[in-house]
Each structure stands twice: as structure tokens, then as C-alpha cells.
Design an enzyme around this catalytic site. Sequence first.
Site, PDB file in Angstrom:
ATOM      1  N   HIS A  37       7.068 -28.237   7.439  1.00 56.40           N
ATOM      2  CA  HIS A  37       8.283 -28.417   8.236  1.00 56.40           C
ATOM      3  C   HIS A  37       8.922 -27.060   8.538  1.00 56.40           C
ATOM      4  O   HIS A  37       9.406 -26.815   9.651  1.00 56.40           O
ATOM      5  CB  HIS A  37       9.327 -29.248   7.470  1.00 56.40           C
ATOM      6  CG  HIS A  37       8.909 -30.657   7.162  1.00 56.40           C
ATOM      7  ND1 HIS A  37       8.674 -31.101   5.885  1.00 56.40           N
ATOM      8  CD2 HIS A  37       8.699 -31.724   7.982  1.00 56.40           C
ATOM      9  CE1 HIS A  37       8.348 -32.386   5.922  1.00 56.40           C
ATOM     10  NE2 HIS A  37       8.354 -32.788   7.168  1.00 56.40           N
ATOM     11  N   GLN A  61      10.290 -46.888  12.381  1.00 58.29           N
ATOM     12  CA  GLN A  61       8.900 -46.474  12.532  1.00 58.29           C
ATOM     13  C   GLN A  61       8.033 -46.861  11.328  1.00 58.29           C
ATOM     14  O   GLN A  61       6.838 -46.579  11.301  1.00 58.29           O
ATOM     15  CB  GLN A  61       8.793 -44.977  12.819  1.00 58.29           C
ATOM     16  CG  GLN A  61       9.058 -44.066  11.632  1.00 58.29           C
ATOM     17  CD  GLN A  61       9.072 -42.613  12.064  1.00 58.29           C
ATOM     18  OE1 GLN A  61       9.984 -42.168  12.754  1.00 58.29           O
ATOM     19  NE2 GLN A  61       8.052 -41.846  11.666  1.00 58.29           N
ATOM     20  N   GLY A 151       4.623 -31.072  14.744  1.00 59.42           N
ATOM     21  CA  GLY A 151       3.428 -30.541  14.093  1.00 59.42           C
ATOM     22  C   GLY A 151       2.172 -31.286  14.522  1.00 59.42           C
ATOM     23  O   GLY A 151       2.190 -32.503  14.707  1.00 59.42           O
ATOM     24  N   SER A 189       2.120 -32.486   3.211  1.00 62.46           N
ATOM     25  CA  SER A 189       2.737 -33.757   3.614  1.00 62.46           C
ATOM     26  C   SER A 189       3.765 -34.163   2.581  1.00 62.46           C
ATOM     27  O   SER A 189       3.573 -33.921   1.382  1.00 62.46           O
ATOM     28  CB  SER A 189       1.656 -34.839   3.708  1.00 62.46           C
ATOM     29  OG  SER A 189       2.256 -36.122   3.716  1.00 62.46           O
TER      30      SER A 189
HETATM   31  P1  AMP Z   1       7.825 -35.859   9.061  1.00 66.81           P
HETATM   32  O1  AMP Z   1       8.988 -35.405   8.253  1.00 66.81           O
HETATM   33  O2  AMP Z   1       6.610 -36.192   8.255  1.00 66.81           O
HETATM   34  O3  AMP Z   1       8.168 -36.879  10.098  1.00 66.81           O
HETATM   35  O4  AMP Z   1       7.397 -34.578   9.886  1.00 66.81           O
HETATM   36  C1  AMP Z   1       8.295 -33.902  10.726  1.00 66.81           C
HETATM   37  C2  AMP Z   1       7.534 -32.939  11.584  1.00 66.81           C
HETATM   38  O5  AMP Z   1       6.875 -31.986  10.743  1.00 66.81           O
HETATM   39  C3  AMP Z   1       6.439 -33.634  12.412  1.00 66.81           C
HETATM   40  O6  AMP Z   1       6.440 -33.038  13.707  1.00 66.81           O
HETATM   41  C4  AMP Z   1       5.204 -33.311  11.644  1.00 66.81           C
HETATM   42  O7  AMP Z   1       4.035 -33.295  12.452  1.00 66.81           O
HETATM   43  C5  AMP Z   1       5.517 -31.932  11.109  1.00 66.81           C
HETATM   44  N1  AMP Z   1       4.668 -31.643   9.962  1.00 66.81           N
HETATM   45  C6  AMP Z   1       4.496 -32.403   8.844  1.00 66.81           C
HETATM   46  N2  AMP Z   1       3.577 -31.839   8.021  1.00 66.81           N
HETATM   47  C7  AMP Z   1       3.158 -30.706   8.638  1.00 66.81           C
HETATM   48  C8  AMP Z   1       2.201 -29.703   8.299  1.00 66.81           C
HETATM   49  N3  AMP Z   1       1.483 -29.747   7.179  1.00 66.81           N
HETATM   50  N4  AMP Z   1       2.029 -28.674   9.175  1.00 66.81           N
HETATM   51  C9  AMP Z   1       2.746 -28.628  10.341  1.00 66.81           C
HETATM   52  N5  AMP Z   1       3.647 -29.545  10.707  1.00 66.81           N
HETATM   53  C10 AMP Z   1       3.844 -30.575   9.872  1.00 66.81           C
END
Ligand code: AMP
Length: 287
Positions: A37, A61, A151, A189
Site C-alpha cells: 500500500h 465487495q 496495485g 497482502s
Molecule cells: P486493499 O487494501 O487490499 O484493497 O488494497 C488497496 C490497494 O493496494 C489496491 O489497489 C491493491 O491492488 C494495492 N495493493 C495491495 N497489495 C499490494 C502489493 N503487494 N503491491 C502493490 N499494490 C498492492
Amino acid sequence: MKILRTVSDLQSFSRQAKAQGKSLGLVPTMGALHAGHISLMKEARKGCDTVVASVFVNPTQFNNKEDLATYPRTEEADCRLLEKAGVDAAFIPAVEEVYPADENAAAAHVFDLGEVAEVMEGAFRPGHFQGVAQIVSRLMRWANPDRAYFGEKDFQQIAVIRRMVSTEKIPVEIVACPILREADGLALSSRNVRLSAEARNVAPGIYRTLRESVEYSQSHSVEATRSHVESAINALPLCEVEYFAIVDSLSMQPVSDWNSPNGTQGCVTVYCGGVRLIDNINYRSGH
Ligand code: AMP
């Protein structure tokens, strides 16, 4: 860093930045922030005068109630990380702020997300992308960003958001950022904290298999490569592939040869010790 709790706080923050002639970057997240993030925050910091991050575990979602209930929530630590990354404001609303109970029916708009949303995550998580479109479109309307950062970890999500902003005519540039990985290759993640020690040990095998399949693909058909990767990941202890699809990098539709002009992406979802992990690889660049 400002903490914004209401939609009207977010709207005024954005209006003020715009009035000062500043460009605005938006980085939507569900919190439990990690270095992946933060890499998006840094990209936004480089590309925009003002950066707003949102931290909101978006109920619409989640197609699995237990996943929503157990999703990690770490607001204090998130705020410290955002501040350190130089973010100007964090939008951290309550659920009722985003989805008011007395909302009229027109707001429960069904998005036309097209074929990009029908396969893979769209097929296995019914309603997921409608929920993503709902939250991201609202954030964009309220924050009115020049650019929004996502991401490539959620590769299909980027295609769906591009489609959504185009059909909804939201004037924003979508910036796709590369996947950040642990030293052993596991994609960062928020769900990784749920992995048992044993599952954490085997999980890097997912990306290792994807990487090895790039070389394999040079002398094998798409279908042979697809089935090879699926078997190899299923052979890892504790791992069960939900789907592995080799798709056109723009349309998300399965391909039958390697000649796709837009590039070819291998997208996988694996239950690893019961934790749902996703990852992907580009067969042209090899990562
Ligand atoms: P989330 O909190 O999982 O919804 O992710 C928020 C944003 O962070 C989304 O655009 C994800 O694709 C991005 N993101 C999550 N994990 C990663 C990672 N390992 N590398 C790059 N971006 C990420």
C-alpha cells in the site's frame, strides 16, 4: 496529516486543494496497511501535489460474511504509516457515512462493467466488482482526484475500474503500480497475517511456480502451461487452486495462443491453508 471522517470533510478538503491549484491523488485501501500500500502512496506523492488515502473495509465487495468479519482492522498503525509516507489526508469513514441507511434507490445503481468483470474474480466472487465499483465511484465523486492509484496485485480490478470510469464518465487518470513482494516472492497482502507458519512457508511457491511457467510457456501451448501451473500449485502442501486463467492483459478474456497484442497475464487464486491468496504474472515481461 488530516483525518477526515465525513463525506463533507472530504469534499471540502478536495475543494480547498483544487482552489489552491493543486493536483490531487487518491489511493483507496481497506487498511491493514503494508509496504505494498505504501508503495502506492509514494507513487501518488511523486505524481500529485496533494495525496488523500482512504481506509475503509467496504462491506459491499465482500461476498463472504466471515471474510468481512475477520478482515484485519488496524487503524492506529495505518495512520502512523500514512503520516510517515507523507499522505496529506486520510479518509476513514464509518459504514453509514458511505452507505446511509436512508439512501434512495437510485444510489443502488448497477454498473455496466462489461466482459472484464465476468471472468475470474467476477465469476468466483459474485457481486464483488459491483461492490468495488460502488465504493470507488463514490470516493472519486467525493474526492474528485486528478489521478487514482491501484496495485497490479489486483490485476483484474484495474481493468474493471478503467471500464467503470469510462462508462460513468469520471474524469480521472488511473495509475497502475507494480506488485510489491516479500524477499521470498510472496505478494504482500493484508491477508498474509492469517497464514499459519506452515502455510506462510509454502505460500512463496505460488509465485515461484508462476515465474517458472514463463520459461515453460516458451515451448508449450497456453493450455499446456495453464494445466502445468494448476497441477504444480495443487501439488504444494496446503494449497488448492481456485482458478488459474491465462488471459489477454486488457480484455481479461482467456486466450488460446501467446500472440495477444496487449500481452498475456496469468492470474491465479489459491486457498493456502484456508487463506485466499491472489497473484499474477505477465508472460511478456516475466514478472
Ligand atoms: P486493499 O487494501 O487490499 O484493497 O488494497 C488497496 C490497494 O493496494 C489496491 O489497489 C491493491 O491492488 C494495492 N495493493 C495491495 N497489495 C499490494 C502489493 N503487494 N503491491 C502493490 N499494490 C498492492
